[in-house]
Each structure stands twice: as structure tokens, then as C-alpha cells.
Motif scaffolding. Structure first.
Motif, PDB file in Angstrom:
ATOM      1  N   PHE A 139       5.216  19.249   8.976  1.00  0.00           N
ATOM      2  CA  PHE A 139       4.079  18.513   8.428  1.00  0.00           C
ATOM      3  C   PHE A 139       4.415  17.040   8.161  1.00  0.00           C
ATOM      4  N   ALA A 140       5.177  16.469   9.064  1.00  0.00           N
ATOM      5  CA  ALA A 140       5.512  15.055   8.922  1.00  0.00           C
ATOM      6  C   ALA A 140       4.227  14.242   9.018  1.00  0.00           C
ATOM      7  N   GLY A 141       3.958  13.486   7.979  1.00  0.00           N
ATOM      8  CA  GLY A 141       2.699  12.741   7.927  1.00  0.00           C
ATOM      9  C   GLY A 141       2.926  11.252   8.056  1.00  0.00           C
ATOM     10  N   ALA A 142       1.956  10.499   7.537  1.00  0.00           N
ATOM     11  CA  ALA A 142       2.034   9.036   7.609  1.00  0.00           C
ATOM     12  C   ALA A 142       2.445   8.494   6.242  1.00  0.00           C
ATOM     13  N   GLU A 143       3.212   7.415   6.276  1.00  0.00           N
ATOM     14  CA  GLU A 143       3.639   6.753   5.040  1.00  0.00           C
ATOM     15  C   GLU A 143       2.412   6.170   4.323  1.00  0.00           C
ATOM     16  N   VAL A 144       2.398   6.267   3.015  1.00  0.00           N
ATOM     17  CA  VAL A 144       1.326   5.604   2.250  1.00  0.00           C
ATOM     18  C   VAL A 144       1.867   4.306   1.648  1.00  0.00           C
ATOM     19  N   HIS A 145       2.944   4.391   0.856  1.00  0.00           N
ATOM     20  CA  HIS A 145       3.467   3.173   0.228  1.00  0.00           C
ATOM     21  C   HIS A 145       3.857   2.177   1.326  1.00  0.00           C
ATOM     22  N   GLY A 146       3.602   0.928   1.066  1.00  0.00           N
ATOM     23  CA  GLY A 146       4.016  -0.112   2.007  1.00  0.00           C
ATOM     24  C   GLY A 146       3.187  -0.192   3.275  1.00  0.00           C
ATOM     25  N   SER A 147       2.183   0.669   3.427  1.00  0.00           N
ATOM     26  CA  SER A 147       1.364   0.623   4.652  1.00  0.00           C
ATOM     27  C   SER A 147       0.150  -0.295   4.421  1.00  0.00           C
TER      28      SER A 147
END
Ligand code: GLV
Length: 328
Positions: A139-147
Motif C-alpha cells: 500500500f505504498a502511497g503518495a507523500e503528503v508532507h512537503g508535496s
């Protein structure tokens, strides 16, 4: 004689009890669905109504010479009201701004997080007993912080989401709105105004917080989705109809964007059947403002609008001005 008040849908009993001191209250606490005829008849026999976002007030419902003097919506959105028709017919409209801003922004952020980090998809997997071992790419997702956070619609809720993104998560925040914010507010939100195309192309996470109107109908459809990054997520906490749900379902199926989080739907409570079968969409039933404290504050503000109008001739948070019409 107390004015007659129709409470269209269930609300807190404490609010009904206090309204009953000032009004003769008819309340639909059983949550009986209104047929169009029953709704029209109920409106015709009351001086005031406390409505929710699914109860329409328009020229057809009101008739040519309405008895109704005020409809107080327990929602900040008011696309269930035809405000120009209400104004023409001398009916005050009010909504519940401000009291739900931070709570709704919290939920918007929760949906961004849940969508990017695939929380419901992975929970379903776990509950289904499919989890056998730890895997590096599970379940590798997308980064939230810093995006990069894109916000379409930059009213109070949009600004509250921008602050969370910029100050809490170190995100670069872009927004698009009918008009840019003043420089001081932009600076406070750490948000930069861009055109819609730039917003679509640059956002890692795009959140919709604009009001619904004919002009915002299908603001996000296949053409707009095609401009987004294939890794991007889309969150709608605004209103159904702002997104073309059929086009979104197709795009999610084809992995044109990574995932979506939806709290509102075209034709809700119906949900496009394809959305129900897709793993890469988080679905919630229009609950962005739903904390006990905030829903109580919304009900209380709607009630206060009614009480104020009948006491002073003025609602506290009106959406229109109508020539003085006797409140009693
Ligand atoms: C809820 O959707 C609201 O407009 O308050």
C-alpha cells in the motif's frame, strides 16, 4: 400566537426544546422523506423553516404568495435555495457560516491523508484476512508532507486547509479562485494564486472547496483530470456536481490519477456504481462538518437566525435582504 416553524429534518432535541419556547414547532424527528407535494404543503402552512442542504426552497415550493418568511439552512452551502427567487418572494434565507470552518477543514485534511496513504483500501485488505506478511511496497502511497497542495475555491474552508498544509505539513500551497485573496490573507495562508490549468498540472493533492452553482457544475471532468499528474489525488468536500463522477470513476479505473477521496456525490445519497467497486477511492457520506460540537453549533446558529428574525426583523447570517415584511 407563536409563529409556526417547520423543522424539516431531525436535529438536536435540546434545540427543538428551546425553539418550542418561541415557536409552534412541527418537527420531522422521524426523518420521514418528504415527497415534493408534502414538502410544498408543509412550507405553505408555516411561517418559518429550519432546513438542511437537501431541502429545496424555490419558486415552485414557495408558490406565488408564500406564508413563509424565513428559511434557515443548517449548512454553510445553500445550493438547495434559489436565493434570487426567495428575495423576489420576500423570503429571508440564512446559512451557518464560520461555525464549521475548522472542523470541515480538519476533515478535508483527513481525506487528503486517507486518500494519499490508501487507508481505507488497506483496512479492507486487513479485514478481509489478506494480510500475510510485511512487504516493502505494501500500500505504498503518495507523500503528503512537503508535496504540493492545490486548492480550488479559496473561501474560509479553503484558507483553513491551506494553513494546515503550509504550516503543519510544509506543503507548497497553490490555489485558484474567482478572484485572488488580498495579500495579507495570502501571506497568512502561505498560498499562491495560480490559474486553473497550472493548479491542475502542479498539484500532488487537489482539494475542491468551491460552492456549487451552474457555473461550477462539472468544474472537474475528463478534460481537467487529463491535465492532472498520474500520481495525483483528488478530494471533493464541496458539493456533488462539481465533479463529473462518471468521468472520475473512469479516470480512477484507468489510473489516470492515483486516487480520490469523496465526501459528496452527484445525486447523493446515490453514489455512482463504479465508484463503489473501485479500490482507489475513499468514500464518506457527506460528514465533513460532523462533529458533535460543530453540528450542535450549526443547529444553534440556524435556530438563532430564526429567533433573531422574529425578534428584530433581521437574521444573524442572512444570504439576502428583502423589503421589511412583518415578522409576526
Ligand atoms: C455542508 O455540506 C454544508 O454546506 O454545511
Amino acid at each position: 400566537m407563536k409563529p409556526k416553524l417547520l423543522v424539516a429534518r431531525p436535529i438536536f432535541q435540546s434545540v427543538i426544546d428551546s425553539l418550542s419556547e418561541k415557536f409552534e414547532v412541527t418537527s420531522n424527528q422521524s426523518d420521514q422523506a418528504w415527497t415534493p407535494d408534502a414538502w410544498q404543503q408543509a412550507i405553505a402552512s408555516h411561517d418559518a423553516a429550519l432546513t438542511t442542504g437537501s431541502d429545496p426552497i424555490n419558486a415552485l415550493v414557495l408558490g406565488a404568495q408564500p406564508r413563509l418568511k424565513i428559511a434557515a439552512n443548517m449548512a454553510v452551502g445553500f445550493n438547495n435555495f434559489d436565493v434570487p427567487a426567495m428575495t423576489t418572494l420576500g423570503v429571508i434565507a440564512s446559512n451557518t457560516p464560520d461555525v464549521l470552518t475548522e472542523t470541515t477543514a480538519d476533515f478535508g485534511f483527513a481525506l487528503i491523508m486517507a486518500t494519499a496513504r490508501r487507508m481505507t483500501e488497506s483496512e479492507h485488505y486487513l479485514r478481509a484476512g489478506l494480510w500475510k506478511q510485511w512487504r516493502y511496497d505494501m500500500f505504498a502511497g503518495a507523500e503528503v508532507h512537503g508535496s504540493t497542495l492545490g486548492i480550488l475555491g479559496m473561501g474560509r474552508i479553503g484558507q483553513a486547509i491551506a494553513r494546515r498544509g503550509a504550516l503543519g505539513f510544509g506543503m507548497k500551497v497553490f490555489y485558484h479562485n474567482r478572484s485572488p485573496l488580498d495579500a495579507a490573507t495570502e501571506n497568512e495562508c502561505k498560498a499562491t494564486y495560480v490559474d486553473k490549468e497550472t493548479l491542475l498540472k502542479t498539484a500532488d493533492h487537489l482539494v475542491l472547496v468551491l460552492p456549487y452553482s451552474a457555473a461550477s457544475h462539472h468544474s472537474i471532468g475528463s478534460k481537467e483530470i487529463a491535465q492532472m499528474k498520474p500520481t495525483a489525488t483528488l478530494v471533493n468536500i464541496a458539493r456533488g456536481g462539481i465533479v463529473d463522477d462518471a468521468a472520475l470513476a473512469l479516470a480512477l479505473k484507468n489510473k489516470q490519477i492515483a486516487a480520490a477521496g469523496l465526501d459528496v456525490f452527484e445525486g447523493e445519497p446515490a453514489v455512482h456504481p463504479d465508484l463503489l467497486t473501485l479500490p482507489n477511492v475513499v468514500l464518506t457520506p457527506h460528514i465533513a462538518s460532523s462533529t458533535v460540537k460543530t453540528r450542535l453549533a450549526m443547529a444553534q446558529l440556524a435556530a438563532d437566525n430564526l429567533v433573531s428574525f422574529f425578534a428584530t426583523g433581521h437574521a444573524l447570517t442572512p444570504l439576502n435582504q428583502v423589503p421589511a415584511k412583518s415578522a409576526t
